[in-house]
Motif scaffolding. Structure first.
Motif, PDB file in Angstrom:
ATOM      1  N   GLU A  81       4.029  17.526   1.767  1.00 28.91           N
ATOM      2  CA  GLU A  81       5.192  18.528   1.486  1.00 28.91           C
ATOM      3  C   GLU A  81       6.302  17.908   0.909  1.00 28.91           C
ATOM      4  N   TRP A  82       6.587  16.522   1.175  1.00 33.21           N
ATOM      5  CA  TRP A  82       7.834  15.715   0.733  1.00 33.21           C
ATOM      6  C   TRP A  82       7.236  15.457  -0.565  1.00 33.21           C
ATOM      7  N   ALA A  83       5.997  14.868  -0.786  1.00 32.68           N
ATOM      8  CA  ALA A  83       5.502  14.595  -2.070  1.00 32.68           C
ATOM      9  C   ALA A  83       5.374  15.604  -3.164  1.00 32.68           C
TER      10      ALA A  83
ATOM     11  N   THR B 157       3.309   9.896  -5.643  1.00 35.20           N
ATOM     12  CA  THR B 157       4.536   9.951  -5.004  1.00 35.20           C
ATOM     13  C   THR B 157       4.363   9.589  -3.604  1.00 35.20           C
ATOM     14  N   ARG B 158       3.291  10.309  -3.120  1.00 31.26           N
ATOM     15  CA  ARG B 158       3.202   9.893  -1.513  1.00 31.26           C
ATOM     16  C   ARG B 158       2.820   8.484  -1.194  1.00 31.26           C
ATOM     17  N   THR B 159       2.343   7.740  -2.079  1.00 25.69           N
ATOM     18  CA  THR B 159       2.016   6.513  -1.999  1.00 25.69           C
ATOM     19  C   THR B 159       3.326   5.728  -1.618  1.00 25.69           C
TER      20      THR B 159
ATOM     21  N   GLU C 263      -4.845  -0.572  -3.531  1.00 25.45           N
ATOM     22  CA  GLU C 263      -5.749  -0.327  -2.381  1.00 25.45           C
ATOM     23  C   GLU C 263      -6.418   1.190  -2.275  1.00 25.45           C
ATOM     24  N   ARG C 264      -5.522   2.170  -2.620  1.00 21.60           N
ATOM     25  CA  ARG C 264      -6.007   3.505  -2.724  1.00 21.60           C
ATOM     26  C   ARG C 264      -6.906   3.718  -3.977  1.00 21.60           C
TER      27      ARG C 264
ATOM     28  N   TYR D 284       4.521  -1.310  -3.553  1.00 16.36           N
ATOM     29  CA  TYR D 284       4.039   0.013  -3.976  1.00 16.36           C
ATOM     30  C   TYR D 284       2.866  -0.290  -4.790  1.00 16.36           C
ATOM     31  N   ILE D 285       2.735  -1.068  -5.745  1.00 23.21           N
ATOM     32  CA  ILE D 285       1.442  -1.417  -6.555  1.00 23.21           C
ATOM     33  C   ILE D 285       0.418  -1.887  -5.690  1.00 23.21           C
TER      34      ILE D 285
END
Length: 274
Positions: free
Chosen positions: A148-150, A171-173, A30-31, A24-25
């Protein structure tokens, strides 16, 4: 496989947490190379994570011993990190007693406990889906539904019923991490709750789940738990784990769904690091 006092299963549980957080990190950085996240890996010993306002070490004391110089390296790693002033270690009952003694010597104190639960999928039998009035639908999140999920998950977690773009993107990540799958529950066509499942080999982990305030108290989290269990079993998992705070609604939901408490983790916190 006996679940209680099973060090090998505990190692797998701690590993899936370490791997998922590291991945995740990596995706976060990357983003955004300037994201407030970082990981310090001590080969063969464990991983220490910094995520914005939190710091925590996972896996330490289960294999190679940790020396005083390692603790000093970890404290130096988080020194001057924005938003934190303490180091935290998550210690399992299988931890080397010498590590506990070392941390106590360094004036670390007990902050809280976490409960780690496990469900043996070989013995689990799905029940017939029965959503009241057929108003509830649960779907695996596709790319086009990730926003929508995030938004739904972040809104359910929010304390002031608002969600910033930064929080939603963070969250989306989670959906970009290999092995992670999101689930979105809709009630009468409105997004009401969401949850996440990570799979590594034959072990699944439930995490990052919430219900929007207006839809709380309707049993949506239990429905999401069952749906993720069903999905994990279809994907070949033999066990599922989840971590909660003790004596909470989440803990009771795990018991309702057949999970057994396998061990408690002690969270030890350092004195203020300046």
């Amino acid at each position: 496989m006996a679940l209680v006092n099973n060090k090998e299963l505990a190692k797998k549980i701690e590993y899936i947490k370490r791997k998922g957080t590291k991945d995740y990190i990596e995706k976060q950085l990357e983003r955004n190379p300037f994201a407030n996240s970082a990981c310090l890996s001590l080969e063969g010993k464990g991983d220490f994570f910094y995520t914005g306002s939190m710091s925590f070490g996972v896996g330490f004391g289960m294999e190679d011993s940790l020396a005083k110089r390692d603790v000093e390296q970890i404290e130096e790693f988080i020194r001057n990190k924005k938003g934190i002033s303490h180091a935290r270690f998550e210690l399992t009952p299988f931890c080397d007693p010498l590590l506990l003694a070392l941390l106590q010597e360094q004036r670390y104190t007990l902050e809280q406990f976490l409960a780690v639960w496990v469900l043996d999928l070989k013995a689990w039998k799905p029940v017939e889906k029965s959503f009241s009035g057929n108003t509830v639908e649960i779907a695996v999140v596709a790319n086009e539904d990730s926003f929508e999920w995030a938004w739904t998950v972040a809104l359910g977690i929010s304390k002031d019923n608002t969600v910033s773009e930064e929080t939603m993107e963070a969250t989306r990540t989670f959906l970009e991490v290999p092995g992670n799958t999101g689930f979105l529950l809709k009630d009468n066509g409105e997004s009401a709750a969401g949850g996440t499942l990570a799979i590594d080999g034959r072990l699944g982990e439930l995490f990052l789940a919430s219900t929007v305030q207006a839809y709380q108290g309707k049993g949506h989290q239990n429905r999401l738990i069952e749906e993720r269990i069903r999905y994990a079993k279809e994907k070949g998992c033999t066990h599922i784990t989840v971590t909660t705070e003790p004596n909470t609604v989440s803990a009771r939901n795990m018991e309702k769904n057949g999970f057994g408490l396998i061990y408690n983790k002690a969270i030890l916190r350092s004195p203020e690091i300046k």
